[in-house]
Enzyme design. Structure first.
Site, PDB file in Angstrom:
ATOM      1  N   SER A  13       7.203  -4.244 -13.102  1.00 48.19           N
ATOM      2  CA  SER A  13       7.691  -3.059 -12.381  1.00 48.19           C
ATOM      3  C   SER A  13       8.932  -2.559 -13.096  1.00 48.19           C
ATOM      4  O   SER A  13       9.588  -3.319 -13.829  1.00 48.19           O
ATOM      5  CB  SER A  13       8.065  -3.463 -10.951  1.00 48.19           C
ATOM      6  OG  SER A  13       8.794  -2.439 -10.306  1.00 48.19           O
ATOM      7  N   TYR A  31      12.133  -9.132  -4.454  1.00 47.80           N
ATOM      8  CA  TYR A  31      11.223  -8.449  -5.389  1.00 47.80           C
ATOM      9  C   TYR A  31      11.912  -8.228  -6.738  1.00 47.80           C
ATOM     10  O   TYR A  31      11.353  -8.529  -7.796  1.00 47.80           O
ATOM     11  CB  TYR A  31      10.825  -7.115  -4.754  1.00 47.80           C
ATOM     12  CG  TYR A  31       9.779  -6.320  -5.486  1.00 47.80           C
ATOM     13  CD1 TYR A  31       8.419  -6.520  -5.243  1.00 47.80           C
ATOM     14  CD2 TYR A  31      10.139  -5.319  -6.404  1.00 47.80           C
ATOM     15  CE1 TYR A  31       7.453  -5.763  -5.899  1.00 47.80           C
ATOM     16  CE2 TYR A  31       9.178  -4.564  -7.058  1.00 47.80           C
ATOM     17  CZ  TYR A  31       7.837  -4.784  -6.797  1.00 47.80           C
ATOM     18  OH  TYR A  31       6.880  -4.037  -7.455  1.00 47.80           O
TER      19      TYR A  31
HETATM   20  N1  LIG Z   1       2.731   0.458  -6.001  1.00 40.06           N
HETATM   21  C1  LIG Z   1       3.809   0.608  -6.761  1.00 40.06           C
HETATM   22  O1  LIG Z   1       4.539   1.593  -6.676  1.00 40.06           O
HETATM   23  C2  LIG Z   1       4.148  -0.429  -7.774  1.00 40.06           C
HETATM   24  C3  LIG Z   1       5.119  -0.106  -8.738  1.00 40.06           C
HETATM   25  C4  LIG Z   1       5.455  -1.057  -9.697  1.00 40.06           C
HETATM   26  C5  LIG Z   1       4.823  -2.287  -9.689  1.00 40.06           C
HETATM   27  N2  LIG Z   1       3.888  -2.578  -8.737  1.00 40.06           N
HETATM   28  C6  LIG Z   1       3.269  -3.891  -8.777  1.00 40.06           C
HETATM   29  O2  LIG Z   1       1.878  -3.757  -8.896  1.00 40.06           O
HETATM   30  C7  LIG Z   1       1.241  -4.898  -8.327  1.00 40.06           C
HETATM   31  C8  LIG Z   1       0.122  -4.439  -7.392  1.00 40.06           C
HETATM   32  O3  LIG Z   1       0.706  -3.667  -6.349  1.00 40.06           O
HETATM   33  P1  LIG Z   1      -0.140  -2.585  -5.511  1.00 40.06           P
HETATM   34  O4  LIG Z   1       0.793  -1.459  -5.271  1.00 40.06           O
HETATM   35  O5  LIG Z   1      -1.460  -2.323  -6.123  1.00 40.06           O
HETATM   36  O6  LIG Z   1      -0.279  -3.387  -4.125  1.00 40.06           O
HETATM   37  P2  LIG Z   1      -1.461  -3.481  -3.045  1.00 40.06           P
HETATM   38  O7  LIG Z   1      -0.798  -3.900  -1.787  1.00 40.06           O
HETATM   39  O8  LIG Z   1      -2.303  -2.236  -3.047  1.00 40.06           O
HETATM   40  O9  LIG Z   1      -2.357  -4.674  -3.625  1.00 40.06           O
HETATM   41  C9  LIG Z   1      -1.856  -5.975  -3.737  1.00 40.06           C
HETATM   42  C10 LIG Z   1      -3.024  -6.946  -3.654  1.00 40.06           C
HETATM   43  O10 LIG Z   1      -2.482  -8.281  -3.780  1.00 40.06           O
HETATM   44  C11 LIG Z   1      -3.170  -9.117  -2.854  1.00 40.06           C
HETATM   45  N3  LIG Z   1      -2.360 -10.283  -2.501  1.00 40.06           N
HETATM   46  C12 LIG Z   1      -1.232 -10.290  -1.736  1.00 40.06           C
HETATM   47  N4  LIG Z   1      -0.798 -11.552  -1.549  1.00 40.06           N
HETATM   48  C13 LIG Z   1      -1.674 -12.357  -2.217  1.00 40.06           C
HETATM   49  C14 LIG Z   1      -1.769 -13.767  -2.386  1.00 40.06           C
HETATM   50  N5  LIG Z   1      -0.883 -14.620  -1.803  1.00 40.06           N
HETATM   51  N6  LIG Z   1      -2.780 -14.267  -3.134  1.00 40.06           N
HETATM   52  C15 LIG Z   1      -3.701 -13.435  -3.688  1.00 40.06           C
HETATM   53  N7  LIG Z   1      -3.664 -12.086  -3.555  1.00 40.06           N
HETATM   54  C16 LIG Z   1      -2.659 -11.560  -2.834  1.00 40.06           C
HETATM   55  C17 LIG Z   1      -3.412  -8.217  -1.651  1.00 40.06           C
HETATM   56  O11 LIG Z   1      -4.453  -8.734  -0.806  1.00 40.06           O
HETATM   57  C18 LIG Z   1      -3.761  -6.886  -2.320  1.00 40.06           C
HETATM   58  O12 LIG Z   1      -5.168  -6.754  -2.522  1.00 40.06           O
HETATM   59  C19 LIG Z   1       2.340  -5.715  -7.639  1.00 40.06           C
HETATM   60  O13 LIG Z   1       2.732  -6.796  -8.456  1.00 40.06           O
HETATM   61  C20 LIG Z   1       3.466  -4.716  -7.513  1.00 40.06           C
HETATM   62  O14 LIG Z   1       4.720  -5.341  -7.484  1.00 40.06           O
HETATM   63  C21 LIG Z   1       3.534  -1.672  -7.785  1.00 40.06           C
END
Ligand SMILES: NC(=O)c1ccc[n+]([C@@H]2O[C@H](COP(=O)([O-])OP(=O)(O)OC[C@H]3O[C@@H](n4cnc5c(N)ncnc54)[C@H](O)[C@@H]3O)[C@@H](O)[C@H]2O)c1
Length: 245
Positions: free
Chosen positions: A127, A140
């Site tokens: 991120s 985070y």
């Molecule tokens: N959305 C954003 O703006 C953003 C920005 C930068 C980085 N990220 C990073 O991208 C990654 C994905 O985020 P996203 O926005 O797609 O989130 P999301 O909530 O849409 O998806 C996250 C997934 O992780 C799974 N998960 C959660 N806990 C878990 C566990 N203990 N074991 C296995 N699976 C688990 C959830 O069931 C879900 O399907 C994360 O690492 C997040 O930090 C997101």
């Protein structure tokens, strides 16, 4: 024989888009999630990646199903928004376990297979919060900064054995993780939810737009492909100019 990838958090948001993209590109994909999607993409596997057994089981399952492992994409994550003085300690532990320890364990367990691949790749979805901080996100931000150090170390150790390690560092991406955050941010900042997107989330970005999950998947596909051949130990930053300030 198709290359094989293990993608975590593959049921939703960015992980789902990555799994879809890799399947479309001809990869065998193990789609690991604590709550996997029934309709794919990829071969679903239930695992709680905050545990050692969950991470071990995911690597074992990929090798059992595909007989090889060429790429590991640690992506699963969640957010917890709270001031430091009331930051829930169990949430802290869970954030570190999922965002930092899981990428370490997956890399450790997959290392022999990635070495055998001859072109092993680890691409962590980190991120912009691996590079800069924001208030109310102590767990985070700390975990994401930590995983940047892990990626650098994996890159240095992997270079001798044909393994690359990179991080993708997006700003805000339109996923359920962000949508759920808007109410929490409104509470923490004491402002109405309508103002959170513009005044809080996108305030540090020069380009005032969120990424789509498929655009992050494009970046991952680039790193896995021939264009990423010398990309290791470094972030690919997709932050709309956030860190240019
Ligand atoms: N959305 C954003 O703006 C953003 C920005 C930068 C980085 N990220 C990073 O991208 C990654 C994905 O985020 P996203 O926005 O797609 O989130 P999301 O909530 O849409 O998806 C996250 C997934 O992780 C799974 N998960 C959660 N806990 C878990 C566990 N203990 N074991 C296995 N699976 C688990 C959830 O069931 C879900 O399907 C994360 O690492 C997040 O930090 C997101």
């Amino acid at each position: 024989m198709a290359e094989a990838a293990l993608v975590t958090g593959a049921a939703s948001g960015i992980g789902r888009a990555i799994a879809e993209r890799l399947v479309a590109d001809g990869w065998d994909v193990l789609a690991v999630d604590i709550a996997p999607a029934e309709d794919g993409p990829g071969d679903p596997l239930v695992a709680d990646l905050t545990t050692r057994e969950g991470n071990r089981g995911a690597v074992d399952a990929a090798l059992a199903r595909f007989g090889r492992l060429d790429a590991v994409i640690p992506n699963a994550g969640f957010q917890h928004v709270s001031p430091v003085e009331s930051f829930d300690e169990d949430r802290w532990d869970a954030l570190l376990a999922l965002l930092l320890t899981s990428p370490f364990l997956l890399s450790r367990y997959a290392w022999p297979a990635l070495r055998d691949s001859g072109n092993g790749r680890i691409v962590v979805v980190a991120s912009v919060h691996g590079l800069v901080a924001s208030p109310f996100k102590a767990g985070y931000v700390s975990a994401k900064h930590g995983v940047m150090g892990l990626v650098k170390t994996l890159a240095l150790e992997g270079a001798a054995v044909g393994i690359r390690a990179s991080a993708v560092c997006p700003g805000y991406v339109r996923t359920p993780l962000v949508e759920e955050q808007i109410a929490d941010q409104a509470r923490a900042h004491g402002m109405p939810e309508e103002r959170v997107l513009e005044d809080v989330l996108l305030a540090p970005q020069a380009l005032k737009r969120m990424l789509e999950p498929a655009e992050v998947a494009d970046a991952v596909a680039y790193l896995l492909g021939p264009g990423g051949v010398l990309h290791t130990g470094a972030p690919l930053v997709l932050d709309g100019g956030w860190t240019a300030r």
